[in-house]
Enzyme design. Sequence first.
Site, PDB file in Angstrom:
ATOM      1  N   GLU A 106       0.845  -1.198   0.000  1.00 49.42           N
ATOM      2  CA  GLU A 106       0.000   0.000   0.000  1.00 49.42           C
ATOM      3  C   GLU A 106       0.878   1.245   0.000  1.00 49.42           C
ATOM      4  OE1 GLU A 106      -3.497  -0.249   2.434  1.00 49.42           O
ATOM      5  OE2 GLU A 106      -3.341   1.868   3.008  1.00 49.42           O
ATOM      6  N   ASP A 108       0.251   5.343   0.632  1.00 52.26           N
ATOM      7  CA  ASP A 108      -0.809   6.189   1.182  1.00 52.26           C
ATOM      8  C   ASP A 108      -0.493   7.670   1.159  1.00 52.26           C
ATOM      9  OD1 ASP A 108      -2.368   4.005   2.003  1.00 52.26           O
ATOM     10  OD2 ASP A 108      -1.403   3.903   3.956  1.00 52.26           O
ATOM     11  N   GLU A 110      -2.641  10.356   3.228  1.00 56.33           N
ATOM     12  CA  GLU A 110      -3.750  10.530   4.167  1.00 56.33           C
ATOM     13  C   GLU A 110      -3.721  11.967   4.692  1.00 56.33           C
ATOM     14  OE1 GLU A 110      -4.580   6.198   6.156  1.00 56.33           O
ATOM     15  OE2 GLU A 110      -2.830   7.310   6.885  1.00 56.33           O
ATOM     16  N   ASN A 125       2.500   6.878   3.974  1.00 59.75           N
ATOM     17  CA  ASN A 125       2.908   5.599   4.543  1.00 59.75           C
ATOM     18  C   ASN A 125       3.187   4.626   3.407  1.00 59.75           C
ATOM     19  OD1 ASN A 125       3.518   3.656   6.446  1.00 59.75           O
ATOM     20  ND2 ASN A 125       1.549   3.724   7.491  1.00 59.75           N
ATOM     21  N   ARG A 134       5.484   3.028   8.547  1.00 59.89           N
ATOM     22  CA  ARG A 134       6.515   3.883   7.939  1.00 59.89           C
ATOM     23  C   ARG A 134       5.958   5.296   7.724  1.00 59.89           C
ATOM     24  NH1 ARG A 134       7.426  -1.027   4.456  1.00 59.89           N
ATOM     25  NH2 ARG A 134       9.461  -1.898   5.038  1.00 59.89           N
ATOM     26  N   GLU A 135       5.308   5.828   8.737  1.00 61.42           N
ATOM     27  CA  GLU A 135       4.648   7.115   8.599  1.00 61.42           C
ATOM     28  C   GLU A 135       5.655   8.268   8.519  1.00 61.42           C
ATOM     29  OE1 GLU A 135       4.140   5.060  11.161  1.00 61.42           O
ATOM     30  OE2 GLU A 135       2.025   4.472  11.222  1.00 61.42           O
ATOM     31  N   TRP A 199      -8.056   8.859  16.081  1.00 54.01           N
ATOM     32  CA  TRP A 199      -6.598   8.994  15.994  1.00 54.01           C
ATOM     33  C   TRP A 199      -6.114  10.157  15.138  1.00 54.01           C
ATOM     34  CZ3 TRP A 199      -3.962   8.750  11.310  1.00 54.01           C
ATOM     35  CH2 TRP A 199      -4.723   8.332  10.205  1.00 54.01           C
TER      36      TRP A 199
END
Length: 290
Positions: A106, A108, A110, A125, A134-135, A199
């Site tokens: 994936e 991302d 966000e 990520n 892995r943000e 979150w």
Amino acid sequence: MDFSLPLLPRLILTFLLVGGVLANIMTTDISFDESYEVTWGFDHVLSLNQGRQIQLSMDKSTGSGFASKLNFGSGFFHLRMKLPGKDSAGVVTAFYLTSNGNNHDELDFEFLGNKEGKPNTLQTNVFSNGMGNREQRIYLWFDPAVDFHNYQVLWNEHQIVFFVDETPIRVFKNKTNVGVSYPSKLMQVEASLWDGDGWATDGGKTKTNWSYAPFKANFQGFDISGCSIPHDSNNILPCYSPKYWWNLEKFWKLNSIQQRAYENVRNKYLTYDYCFDKPRFPIPSSECPQ
């Protein structure tokens, strides 16, 4: 069906600074239905401008989302997006590539909403073979709710690059030579608007203000420059062919201009990088630093 450049209809010439040259990259002004389909929250999706703009909405009952009709094994993917305005705390607007099944891959984007007057956070990520965490997070240098901006992902065998309006904000290099898994599964392109109240804003301390609902995110630019593979195939190797412009050697790394722009973003706007989170990861991941 192959979405490589020679087959694109109704070409519009645009310019994109990539791989060291100002390349003439042809894209199409096509309707949503040609490349995408709604996947959930069907009564919370509005088609505008003869299908050339899609509006996702979210209220207490549900959010909404859409996905590409095809799977891809490499490419240059983008959407033009305008995020929910005013008080959007707890609201997540996402644009991402994802594979199906277990141990998924994936990529991302966000966008984490915030209270009015406070900056939205863009979190990226990378998942590979089911492993994420892995943000990276940045503040954007503009208000993403005021107008449309272009969010892009370059994915080839050598690197993954996240762009905002052609400016690289994140690079994930292929480091399989040191044992780091690299996304190599067929992926769909997806977008969604959903409630991340638990979150998304201040670690979940700032909750969604439902008096501002419905929250609305708008999307344009539904052409896809990608190597598509049938759903029943697991062979991604044809998507590494040099017949696709994004696989050419000049796209294997950032050029000097891109590198300076990338470093400027990291110096000015980066707020979190998992590679430097020692309490969470006392021993940095093998791919760090990127």
